[in-house]
Design a protein around this motif. Structure first.
Motif, PDB file in Angstrom:
ATOM      1  N   VAL A  94       0.829  -1.206   0.000  1.00  0.00           N
ATOM      2  CA  VAL A  94       0.000   0.000   0.000  1.00  0.00           C
ATOM      3  C   VAL A  94       0.864   1.256   0.000  1.00  0.00           C
ATOM      4  CG1 VAL A  94      -1.679   1.333   1.317  1.00  0.00           C
ATOM      5  CG2 VAL A  94      -1.955  -1.150   1.104  1.00  0.00           C
ATOM      6  N   ILE A  95       1.907   1.260   0.846  1.00  0.00           N
ATOM      7  CA  ILE A  95       2.741   2.452   0.984  1.00  0.00           C
ATOM      8  C   ILE A  95       3.420   2.830  -0.328  1.00  0.00           C
ATOM      9  CG2 ILE A  95       4.846   3.361   2.065  1.00  0.00           C
ATOM     10  CD1 ILE A  95       4.023   1.793   4.599  1.00  0.00           C
ATOM     11  N   VAL A  96       3.985   1.817  -1.032  1.00  0.00           N
ATOM     12  CA  VAL A  96       4.711   2.144  -2.266  1.00  0.00           C
ATOM     13  C   VAL A  96       3.766   2.548  -3.386  1.00  0.00           C
ATOM     14  CG1 VAL A  96       6.688   0.692  -1.710  1.00  0.00           C
ATOM     15  CG2 VAL A  96       4.780  -0.273  -3.004  1.00  0.00           C
ATOM     16  N   THR A  97       2.459   2.380  -3.172  1.00  0.00           N
ATOM     17  CA  THR A  97       1.500   2.903  -4.135  1.00  0.00           C
ATOM     18  C   THR A  97       1.441   4.428  -4.065  1.00  0.00           C
ATOM     19  OG1 THR A  97       0.173   0.889  -3.905  1.00  0.00           O
ATOM     20  CG2 THR A  97      -0.911   2.790  -4.900  1.00  0.00           C
ATOM     21  N   PHE A  98       1.753   4.967  -2.890  1.00  0.00           N
ATOM     22  CA  PHE A  98       1.645   6.421  -2.676  1.00  0.00           C
ATOM     23  C   PHE A  98       2.987   7.092  -2.380  1.00  0.00           C
ATOM     24  CE2 PHE A  98      -2.290   4.379  -1.231  1.00  0.00           C
ATOM     25  CZ  PHE A  98      -3.220   5.010  -2.052  1.00  0.00           C
ATOM     26  N   VAL A  99       3.969   6.328  -1.889  1.00  0.00           N
ATOM     27  CA  VAL A  99       5.265   6.887  -1.493  1.00  0.00           C
ATOM     28  C   VAL A  99       6.355   6.215  -2.315  1.00  0.00           C
ATOM     29  CG1 VAL A  99       6.863   7.242   0.437  1.00  0.00           C
ATOM     30  CG2 VAL A  99       4.391   7.259   0.843  1.00  0.00           C
ATOM     31  N   SER A 100       7.393   6.941  -2.608  1.00  0.00           N
ATOM     32  CA  SER A 100       8.510   6.399  -3.372  1.00  0.00           C
ATOM     33  C   SER A 100       9.096   5.160  -2.696  1.00  0.00           C
ATOM     34  CB  SER A 100       9.602   7.458  -3.514  1.00  0.00           C
ATOM     35  OG  SER A 100      10.819   6.883  -3.903  1.00  0.00           O
ATOM     36  N   PRO A 101       9.368   4.091  -3.459  1.00  0.00           N
ATOM     37  CA  PRO A 101      10.013   2.911  -2.871  1.00  0.00           C
ATOM     38  C   PRO A 101      11.348   3.255  -2.208  1.00  0.00           C
ATOM     39  CG  PRO A 101       9.167   2.394  -5.050  1.00  0.00           C
ATOM     40  CD  PRO A 101       9.028   3.876  -4.869  1.00  0.00           C
ATOM     41  N   ASN A 102      12.049   4.236  -2.741  1.00  0.00           N
ATOM     42  CA  ASN A 102      13.343   4.610  -2.160  1.00  0.00           C
ATOM     43  C   ASN A 102      13.188   5.156  -0.746  1.00  0.00           C
ATOM     44  OD1 ASN A 102      13.454   5.367  -5.326  1.00  0.00           O
ATOM     45  ND2 ASN A 102      15.397   4.498  -4.666  1.00  0.00           N
ATOM     46  N   ILE A 103      12.208   6.030  -0.547  1.00  0.00           N
ATOM     47  CA  ILE A 103      11.977   6.584   0.792  1.00  0.00           C
ATOM     48  C   ILE A 103      11.531   5.485   1.750  1.00  0.00           C
ATOM     49  CG2 ILE A 103      10.525   8.170   2.117  1.00  0.00           C
ATOM     50  CD1 ILE A 103      10.442   9.990  -0.332  1.00  0.00           C
ATOM     51  N   THR A 104      10.670   4.594   1.264  1.00  0.00           N
ATOM     52  CA  THR A 104      10.201   3.488   2.105  1.00  0.00           C
ATOM     53  C   THR A 104      11.363   2.596   2.530  1.00  0.00           C
ATOM     54  OG1 THR A 104       8.103   3.509   0.888  1.00  0.00           O
ATOM     55  CG2 THR A 104       8.557   1.595   2.250  1.00  0.00           C
ATOM     56  N   LEU A 105      12.259   2.304   1.609  1.00  0.00           N
ATOM     57  CA  LEU A 105      13.417   1.462   1.929  1.00  0.00           C
ATOM     58  C   LEU A 105      14.309   2.109   2.982  1.00  0.00           C
ATOM     59  CD1 LEU A 105      14.394   0.166  -1.622  1.00  0.00           C
ATOM     60  CD2 LEU A 105      13.812  -1.259   0.345  1.00  0.00           C
ATOM     61  N   MET A 106      14.617   3.376   2.818  1.00  0.00           N
ATOM     62  CA  MET A 106      15.509   4.040   3.760  1.00  0.00           C
ATOM     63  C   MET A 106      14.882   4.117   5.152  1.00  0.00           C
ATOM     64  SD  MET A 106      17.120   7.044   1.322  1.00  0.00           S
ATOM     65  CE  MET A 106      18.472   7.430   2.414  1.00  0.00           C
ATOM     66  N   SER A 107      13.563   4.286   5.210  1.00  0.00           N
ATOM     67  CA  SER A 107      12.879   4.338   6.502  1.00  0.00           C
ATOM     68  C   SER A 107      12.874   2.976   7.185  1.00  0.00           C
ATOM     69  CB  SER A 107      11.441   4.826   6.314  1.00  0.00           C
ATOM     70  OG  SER A 107      11.417   6.113   5.729  1.00  0.00           O
ATOM     71  N   THR A 108      12.901   1.915   6.403  1.00  0.00           N
ATOM     72  CA  THR A 108      12.851   0.565   6.962  1.00  0.00           C
ATOM     73  C   THR A 108      14.059   0.273   7.849  1.00  0.00           C
ATOM     74  OG1 THR A 108      11.575  -0.240   5.073  1.00  0.00           O
ATOM     75  CG2 THR A 108      12.761  -1.887   6.353  1.00  0.00           C
ATOM     76  N   GLY A 109      15.203   0.850   7.537  1.00  0.00           N
ATOM     77  CA  GLY A 109      16.402   0.612   8.334  1.00  0.00           C
ATOM     78  C   GLY A 109      16.235   0.993   9.791  1.00  0.00           C
ATOM     79  N   LEU A 110      15.379   1.972  10.081  1.00  0.00           N
ATOM     80  CA  LEU A 110      15.173   2.415  11.456  1.00  0.00           C
ATOM     81  C   LEU A 110      14.557   1.322  12.325  1.00  0.00           C
ATOM     82  CD1 LEU A 110      13.831   6.033  10.808  1.00  0.00           C
ATOM     83  CD2 LEU A 110      16.155   5.347  11.455  1.00  0.00           C
ATOM     84  N   LEU A 111      13.761   0.443  11.718  1.00  0.00           N
ATOM     85  CA  LEU A 111      13.149  -0.644  12.485  1.00  0.00           C
ATOM     86  C   LEU A 111      14.207  -1.584  13.055  1.00  0.00           C
ATOM     87  CD1 LEU A 111      10.100  -1.508  10.178  1.00  0.00           C
ATOM     88  CD2 LEU A 111      10.089  -0.204  12.311  1.00  0.00           C
TER      89      LEU A 111
END
Length: 438
Positions: free
Chosen positions: A183-200
């Motif tokens: 759902v997220i990558v439908t609205f947000v850039s995959p690049n931003i989503t990937l970089m945010s994932t590292g915080l988890l």
């Protein structure tokens, strides 16, 4: 220093275990969740699983959008499963040499760094694949260290409960990560989503650091005796697993997932064929997890231990049957329903996982678990890679049905010997309830 059992090492000094052997398994979930260390490992694992599956769906969507190639998307997923072929046995042996908590922390932080790098815009495909490969490597010793560390916290049926909770949490993490990622990558850039994932993964490392006790390396636990090198341990670990019929059968039951997980790697072309987008691909990838979540709860919470052990063979057979439905044309909802049925039966992996670890001698648990976990990832990676290649020359339905037929034959071949050895395995698992290490 011995491995403390739950009875002898209560959390905060005020915990008492169940005294009724027949009812002990019924209270095992509650007993395990009463342990502070386990709760910390559980929370960290949940974050790691959400992050891993956000990474999987987001990276595959990114590459598929850039290339419009089912094979390239399959390679992207396979890259995240294949590292164990090269480094799994070697890296998993670290869990029997180095302090396990510290290893978990370092591995999570390393994964965070590589995942953030994957998300940098403009990365060429080869660099994305390389960084994804490197991001998976720390997960190998992490999983082995976690499995071995759990045996120092709980044993017996409570260990089965602990692994069931861990794996049920993994299914929830997959659902959240895959569906939310789609759902997220439908609205947000995959690049931003990937970089945010590292915080988890950074947060996961912090939870382990604050909530899990530091223990000495296994070599010092055994009196400081010199341990063999990693290559020797890898060789001996393979002998330990494959010379024992019980361990060998349990390992092969786990690796069967390499065949029945094929739809996971074909989610993007399947969604395209159904006229849907990334969100649908996320639901397809999460289909088996939906079933495993409910099937795993029923199997480990409502069915007595000896019965569930005997059910491993039949459940392995049932896991493969829904894939045969792909000989027909199915709408999207029916595909997800079939994958849910597959996942529900495939929850036998929860019990097989715990049975394997408890049947391995204590001194080799980290390495043996790492070998089998690495083999499982390798089997899944090869299945995804080959199925993605075959889809380029035939249809997804043909590939999935073919994988299901082959998996069914293998499952029948494993169920027959398992029916003869399941009673002995159940007795061994029960015996670990009262074991302590000297």
């Amino acid at each position: 220093m011995g491995n403390p059992s739950l009875d002898k090492a209560p959390d905060d000094g005020d915990y008492e275990s169940s005294e009724t052997q027949d009812d002990k398994w019924r209270s095992s979930y509650r007993d395990v969740m009463a342990i502070g260390e386990f709760r910390s490992m559980w929370a960290a694992h949940a974050l790691s699983m959400i992050g891993t599956n956000l990474l999987n769906i987001t990276a595959s969507v990114l590459v598929y959008q850039l290339t419009q190639s089912a094979f390239a998307a399959g390679v992207t997923l396979a890259v995240m499963f294949l590292p164990p072929i090269l480094a799994g046995p070697l890296f998993s042996g670290l869990a029997d040499i180095l302090p396990r908590r510290q290893m978990m922390i370092v591995c999570d932080l390393l994964r965070a760094v590589f995942i953030v790098l994957v998300g940098i815009p403009g990365m060429p495909i080869w660099a994305v694949w390389t960084l994804l490969f490197l991001s998976v490597l720390p997960g190998i010793p992490f999983a082995a260290a976690r499995a071995a560390l759990l045996t120092q916290i709980v044993q017996g049926e409570r260990y089965v409960a602990s692994t069931a909770i861990i794996q049920l949490t993994a299914q929830v993490g997959m659902l959240l990560g895959l569906i939310a990622g789609g759902v997220i990558v439908t609205f947000v850039s995959p690049n931003i989503t990937l970089m945010s994932t590292g915080l988890l993964f950074v947060l996961s490392a912090l939870i382990v650091r604050l909530g899990v006790k530091s223990r000495p390396a296994p070599a010092r636990e055994e009196g400081g005796e010199k341990r063999p090198g990693l290559l020797v341990m890898t060789r001996d670990g393979a002998k330990l697993v494959f010379r024992d019929p019980k361990l060998r059968t349990l390992a092969l039951l786990a690796w069967l997932a390499g065949l029945y997980s094929v739809p996971y790697g074909l989610a993007n072309p399947m969604a395209d064929e159904a006229g849907a987008g990334p969100a649908a691909a996320g639901f397809i990838m999460a289909g088996q997890s939906i079933g495993a979540l409910f099937g795993g709860f029923v199997l480990t919470r409502l069915i007595p231990p000896p019965t569930r052990i005997r059910m491993l063979g039949p459940l392995a057979i049932l896991t493969c049957i829904p894939l045969l439905l792909w000989v027909f044309q199915m709408p999207l909802w029916m595909m997800i329903a079939a994958l849910t049925l597959c996942g529900a039966a495939g929850s036998y992996q929860f019990v097989a996982n715990a049975a394997f670890v408890l049947c391995v001698p204590k001194e080799g648990r980290g390495l043996a678990f790492g070998l089998v976990a690495s083999g499982l990832q390798a089997a899944q990676g090869l299945g995804i890679l080959l199925s993605s290649l075959f889809v380029e020359i035939t249809s997804t339905g043909t590939v999935i049905a073919g994988a299901g037929a082959l998996a069914l034959l293998c499952a029948i071949g494993l169920a027959i010997p398992w029916s003869r050895m399941s009673g002995e395995v159940a007795a061994r698992m029960e015996a670990t309830e009262s074991e302590t290490a000297s």
